[in-house]
Design a protein around this motif. Structure first.
Motif, PDB file in Angstrom:
ATOM      1  N   TYR A  83       5.148   6.135  -0.023  1.00  0.00           N
ATOM      2  CA  TYR A  83       3.935   6.490  -0.741  1.00  0.00           C
ATOM      3  C   TYR A  83       4.111   6.024  -2.174  1.00  0.00           C
ATOM      4  O   TYR A  83       5.200   5.610  -2.586  1.00  0.00           O
ATOM      5  CB  TYR A  83       3.647   7.991  -0.670  1.00  0.00           C
ATOM      6  N   CYS A  84       3.047   6.092  -2.964  1.00  0.00           N
ATOM      7  CA  CYS A  84       3.086   5.573  -4.329  1.00  0.00           C
ATOM      8  C   CYS A  84       2.566   6.624  -5.293  1.00  0.00           C
ATOM      9  O   CYS A  84       1.553   7.275  -5.035  1.00  0.00           O
ATOM     10  CB  CYS A  84       2.239   4.302  -4.420  1.00  0.00           C
ATOM     11  N   MET A  85       3.274   6.812  -6.410  1.00  0.00           N
ATOM     12  CA  MET A  85       2.858   7.735  -7.463  1.00  0.00           C
ATOM     13  C   MET A  85       2.541   6.920  -8.716  1.00  0.00           C
ATOM     14  O   MET A  85       3.309   6.027  -9.087  1.00  0.00           O
ATOM     15  CB  MET A  85       3.972   8.739  -7.742  1.00  0.00           C
ATOM     16  N   VAL A  86       1.405   7.191  -9.344  1.00  0.00           N
ATOM     17  CA  VAL A  86       0.953   6.383 -10.480  1.00  0.00           C
ATOM     18  C   VAL A  86       0.551   7.279 -11.644  1.00  0.00           C
ATOM     19  O   VAL A  86       0.180   8.443 -11.461  1.00  0.00           O
ATOM     20  CB  VAL A  86      -0.243   5.486 -10.083  1.00  0.00           C
ATOM     21  N   THR A  91      -0.621   8.339  -3.591  1.00  0.00           N
ATOM     22  CA  THR A  91      -1.306   7.859  -2.390  1.00  0.00           C
ATOM     23  C   THR A  91      -0.876   8.719  -1.202  1.00  0.00           C
ATOM     24  O   THR A  91       0.035   9.538  -1.303  1.00  0.00           O
ATOM     25  CB  THR A  91      -0.935   6.398  -2.092  1.00  0.00           C
ATOM     26  N   ILE A  92      -1.512   8.490  -0.079  1.00  0.00           N
ATOM     27  CA  ILE A  92      -1.085   9.160   1.138  1.00  0.00           C
ATOM     28  C   ILE A  92       0.196   8.487   1.652  1.00  0.00           C
ATOM     29  O   ILE A  92       0.544   7.384   1.234  1.00  0.00           O
ATOM     30  CB  ILE A  92      -2.164   9.108   2.232  1.00  0.00           C
ATOM     31  N   VAL A  93       0.879   9.144   2.528  1.00  0.00           N
ATOM     32  CA  VAL A  93       2.098   8.603   3.115  1.00  0.00           C
ATOM     33  C   VAL A  93       1.731   7.716   4.301  1.00  0.00           C
ATOM     34  O   VAL A  93       0.904   8.078   5.134  1.00  0.00           O
ATOM     35  CB  VAL A  93       3.023   9.748   3.595  1.00  0.00           C
ATOM     36  N   THR A  95      -6.534   0.150  -7.951  1.00  0.00           N
ATOM     37  CA  THR A  95      -6.532   0.198  -6.489  1.00  0.00           C
ATOM     38  C   THR A  95      -5.144  -0.183  -5.999  1.00  0.00           C
ATOM     39  O   THR A  95      -4.672  -1.298  -6.264  1.00  0.00           O
ATOM     40  CB  THR A  95      -7.568  -0.761  -5.887  1.00  0.00           C
ATOM     41  N   VAL A  96      -4.488   0.752  -5.351  1.00  0.00           N
ATOM     42  CA  VAL A  96      -3.204   0.470  -4.712  1.00  0.00           C
ATOM     43  C   VAL A  96      -3.530  -0.075  -3.322  1.00  0.00           C
ATOM     44  O   VAL A  96      -3.962   0.670  -2.442  1.00  0.00           O
ATOM     45  CB  VAL A  96      -2.327   1.727  -4.618  1.00  0.00           C
ATOM     46  N   ILE A  97      -3.356  -1.345  -3.135  1.00  0.00           N
ATOM     47  CA  ILE A  97      -3.817  -1.994  -1.910  1.00  0.00           C
ATOM     48  C   ILE A  97      -2.764  -1.926  -0.804  1.00  0.00           C
ATOM     49  O   ILE A  97      -2.989  -1.348   0.250  1.00  0.00           O
ATOM     50  CB  ILE A  97      -4.221  -3.452  -2.195  1.00  0.00           C
ATOM     51  N   GLU A  98      -1.602  -2.511  -1.052  1.00  0.00           N
ATOM     52  CA  GLU A  98      -0.588  -2.547  -0.003  1.00  0.00           C
ATOM     53  C   GLU A  98       0.754  -2.931  -0.595  1.00  0.00           C
ATOM     54  O   GLU A  98       0.863  -3.283  -1.776  1.00  0.00           O
ATOM     55  CB  GLU A  98      -0.976  -3.559   1.088  1.00  0.00           C
ATOM     56  N   ALA A  99       1.796  -2.846   0.216  1.00  0.00           N
ATOM     57  CA  ALA A  99       3.125  -3.312  -0.153  1.00  0.00           C
ATOM     58  C   ALA A  99       3.723  -4.040   1.035  1.00  0.00           C
ATOM     59  O   ALA A  99       3.258  -3.909   2.177  1.00  0.00           O
ATOM     60  CB  ALA A  99       4.001  -2.133  -0.579  1.00  0.00           C
ATOM     61  N   LEU A 155       7.462  -0.719   6.801  1.00  0.00           N
ATOM     62  CA  LEU A 155       7.991  -1.402   5.618  1.00  0.00           C
ATOM     63  C   LEU A 155       6.906  -2.245   4.948  1.00  0.00           C
ATOM     64  O   LEU A 155       7.164  -2.885   3.926  1.00  0.00           O
ATOM     65  CB  LEU A 155       9.173  -2.304   6.007  1.00  0.00           C
ATOM     66  N   ASN A 156       5.704  -2.229   5.533  1.00  0.00           N
ATOM     67  CA  ASN A 156       4.558  -2.978   4.999  1.00  0.00           C
ATOM     68  C   ASN A 156       3.322  -2.078   4.980  1.00  0.00           C
ATOM     69  O   ASN A 156       2.356  -2.305   5.716  1.00  0.00           O
ATOM     70  CB  ASN A 156       4.295  -4.223   5.856  1.00  0.00           C
ATOM     71  N   PRO A 157       3.340  -1.033   4.162  1.00  0.00           N
ATOM     72  CA  PRO A 157       2.246  -0.054   4.167  1.00  0.00           C
ATOM     73  C   PRO A 157       0.959  -0.627   3.577  1.00  0.00           C
ATOM     74  O   PRO A 157       0.985  -1.488   2.698  1.00  0.00           O
ATOM     75  CB  PRO A 157       2.786   1.069   3.281  1.00  0.00           C
ATOM     76  N   VAL A 158      -0.171  -0.132   4.079  1.00  0.00           N
ATOM     77  CA  VAL A 158      -1.488  -0.492   3.556  1.00  0.00           C
ATOM     78  C   VAL A 158      -2.196   0.799   3.154  1.00  0.00           C
ATOM     79  O   VAL A 158      -2.320   1.720   3.955  1.00  0.00           O
ATOM     80  CB  VAL A 158      -2.324  -1.248   4.613  1.00  0.00           C
ATOM     81  N   TRP A 159      -2.651   0.874   1.878  1.00  0.00           N
ATOM     82  CA  TRP A 159      -3.314   2.089   1.382  1.00  0.00           C
ATOM     83  C   TRP A 159      -4.808   1.860   1.071  1.00  0.00           C
ATOM     84  O   TRP A 159      -5.658   2.603   1.510  1.00  0.00           O
ATOM     85  CB  TRP A 159      -2.609   2.583   0.111  1.00  0.00           C
ATOM     86  N   ASN A 160      -5.079   0.883   0.227  1.00  0.00           N
ATOM     87  CA  ASN A 160      -6.449   0.650  -0.263  1.00  0.00           C
ATOM     88  C   ASN A 160      -7.037   1.919  -0.878  1.00  0.00           C
ATOM     89  O   ASN A 160      -8.185   2.281  -0.618  1.00  0.00           O
ATOM     90  CB  ASN A 160      -7.357   0.149   0.871  1.00  0.00           C
TER      91      ASN A 160
END
Length: 651
Positions: A151-154, A215-217, A132-136, A222-227
């Protein structure tokens, strides 16, 4: 002289009335002592009476021989292919796990060896990472407005690539690869994530979705939340690296994090001429991941030691496996059923150690059992909420061995906290609903026999009643019960009915008939005294428990029921002896002797007087008239000289 005359006068009265008033005083004391003895608390910690002697006995289908062996093979397979590290870094000895499994299943050494061979023949499982990619937070700004569009690529490195040294070459965005001093091979599978600012949304469409996830963009932050949740594995026949090379999209590499960054960059360049801005990356060896998973913040890393990267990313990671056994990957129904059966076997094994005092078992398993259950859950992808339905296994075994209600209450609380409307499949909901109704029926059957099972004078037994009622109240208050059992009767209705039926059954066991009038009167005295003791206990002890926990007015139900039963009893019994009582009363006057029957009737009067006094404890609005006799004849008990003194009038 006056005092002397008074003394002799009183002595004459005592002689003439056959010591009636002395008998009255003695009867009063005896009545009080009976009540005190019957309602006294011994305050002991004796073993409570056995519930199993009085409760209903639900029938559960045991595992047949084939199912038993298949479950044992599954346990051995689980132990053999244990994944993840143990909390604290301590690795349990595999042989200890095998030994506990063999002992709890009661398998002979020969059968253990035979079934272990079968487990060894099966294909090893494929490792899966649940991510789970939660946030940054605190990311670097790449846009002129002071923000980024991160966004995040895994992805995951295939196991067979662990034998290759992927970190001996360093690439940069605009240079050819340069040699780098060889680093020590880790020999580990790795999970990697790369974070960047995204300018074009088509990267995930250009790369094989089976291997790489994005993840989505999240724009302008500067503090993205994905969950966002991902389930990552690999195919040794066609790896991520191979797929990317065939697409000719790899231009530079530093570990897997740099690899994913360059895939995104080349894809962007080819499709739109633009290049994504690198925000940081992260590489995590999966063999270092605890079996319990990890939920933490990671500091983002750069392309090299000289890179200036800032920010952190919050990830939740856990391990699972995928097995090639002809079962759909998203169908873990078999694993859930096996998990329940496995818990039941371990519970039974632990309970046997307590012999005659299973209620003292805390519910805790030894480390070996916990490890096996934990490994079976994560390898079978049994979710936290699915594990919470271990309530089913414990409640079934409770109805066989009768252990702690406090333990069951904890399991119910855990289930209620973790449940969501989409937690269970239809089959799981049906079994869970059945476990609830079966347990409720079991408890209701005990309420009907509470005087024997939960006597207030036994502290341990009375505490068990309290915790049992709390379990019932918890079941009816849970969201899951209201969702899967919408048509069940209200709890107060179920318990009220059980109290009425239980009182009637208890009354029948304490009431017996007699044809002899003196036996009839004595029986009514004993019966009324017994009811008085029950009313006293009901008012002082049980009512507080029922009203406080399940909102049932126990004493009102009890008094109304006993009032009706005792009234009917008196009407039926005394009709048969009215004539005999009148004849004996007349005989007493003719012979100028106070009959024993008079004293007996007065004792009955005292018992009835105490019974009627409980009516004063009822709340206003529920009082009822208590007519214990019928007919129009009166019986006057006394002596010939004192015939006008009516001690007891029966109308």
């Amino acid at each position: 002289m006056a005092s002397s005359k008074s003394y002799f006068d009183s002595f004459s009265v005592q002689e003439s009335d056959g010591n009636f008033f002395e008998n009255f005083t003695a009867l009063s004391w005896r009545q009080e002592n009976k009540r005190l003895r019957a309602t006294s608390e011994d305050g002991n910690d004796k073993i409570p009476p056995s519930e199993l002697q009085f409760a209903i006995k639900p029938k559960f289908q045991p595992l047949n021989r084939k199912e038993f062996e298949l479950l044992y093979i599954e346990v051995l397979y689980t132990i053999k292919h244990k994944i993840g590290t143990t909390a604290g870094g301590h690795q349990p000895i595999i042989q200890d796990l095998y030994q506990y499994a063999q002992e709890s299943f009661g398998v002979s050494p020969e059968d253990h060896a035979r079934l272990l061979a079968k487990a060894t023949e099966e294909k090893p499982p494929i490792l899966i990472l649940n991510l789970t990619v939660i946030e940054a937070k605190g990311l670097e700004a790449k846009d002129a407005d002071g923000y980024s569009d991160p966004y995040c690529m895994v992805g995951i490195i295939p196991g067979r690539l662990a034998d290759q040294d992927l970190s001996n070459i360093v690439f940069s965005d605009d240079e050819e690869p340069k040699p780098k001093e060889k680093e020590k091979k880790s020999g580990l599978r790795k999970f990697s994530t790369s974070l960047r600012k995204k300018k074009d949304p088509t990267v995930k469409d250009l790369l094989p979705a089976k291997y790489i996830r994005t993840t989505i963009v999240q724009p302008n932050t500067l503090n993205p939340v994905w969950n966002e949740k991902f389930r990552l594995d690999h195919d040794d026949e066609f790896s991520v690296i191979d797929a990317a090379k065939k697409l000719n999209e790899v231009q530079s590499m530093k570990g897997l994090g740099r690899f994913f960054k360059q895939i995104a960059q080349s894809a962007r360049t080819r499709s739109s001429g633009s290049v994504d801005d690198f925000l940081g990356c992260l590489t995590i060896p999966l063999n270092d991941l605890p079996s319990t998973g990890k939920d933490t913040w990671y500091k983002l890393e750069g392309r090299s030691a000289k890179s200036s990267i800032q920010g952190e990313i919050h990830l939740k990671l856990s391990l699972a496996t995928r097995e090639d056994r002809g079962i759909a990957e998203d169908d873990n129904w078999t694993d859930v059923r096996q998990h329940e059966d496995l818990i039941s076997l371990f519970v039974q094994h632990e309970i046997r150690r307590f012999q005659d005092v299973p209620h003292k078992w805390s519910g805790n398993f030894p480390k070996a059992a916990k490890t096996i259950l934990h490994q079976h859950a994560i390898q079978g992808d049994v979710t936290d909420v699915q594990q919470a339905i271990r309530w089913m296994a414990y409640s079934k075994k409770h109805m066989e061995y009768s252990f702690s209600y406090e333990l069951l209450l904890k399991l119910l609380t855990d289930l209620d906290e973790k449940w969501t409307p989409d937690s269970f499949s239809r089959e799981e909901e049906e079994l869970l609903a059945e476990s609830f109704t079966t347990f409720i029926d079991y408890c209701v059957s005990l309420i009907r026999r509470q005087r024997e099972v939960f006597p207030f004078s036994n502290r341990a037994a009375f505490t068990r009643l309290e915790n049992m009622l709390r379990c019932l109240a918890k079941i009816y208050s849970t969201k899951v019960f209201r969702s899967i059992c919408p048509f069940e009767k209200e709890l107060h209705s179920e318990i009220g009915t059980a109290i009425k039926k239980g009182t009637l059954e208890w009354y029948d066991r304490n009431s017996h008939t007699s044809d002899h009038e003196e036996d009839t009167i004595q029986r009514l005295i004993e019966l009324t005294n017994t009811l008085n003791s029950d009313l006293h206990a009901g008012y002082i002890y049980y009512n507080k428990l029922y009203e406080g926990i399940v909102s049932v007015k126990y004493f009102i139900i009890l008094y109304r029921q006993l009032e009706k039963l005792l009234g009917e009893e008196f009407n039926q019994s005394l009709k048969k002896t009215m004539n005999q009582l009148e004849e004996r009363s007349k005989e007493a006057r003719d012979t100028k002797h106070s009959p024993i029957m008079g004293t007996t009737l007065f004792e009955l009067y005292l018992a009835l007087q105490e019974f009627c006094s409980f009516k004063e404890k009822l709340p206003e609005g529920v009082l009822q008239l208590f007519n214990v006799f019928c007919g129009e004849r009166s019986i006057n008990i006394g002596t010939e000289e004192d015939t006008d003194y009516e001690v007891l009038s029966v109308v």
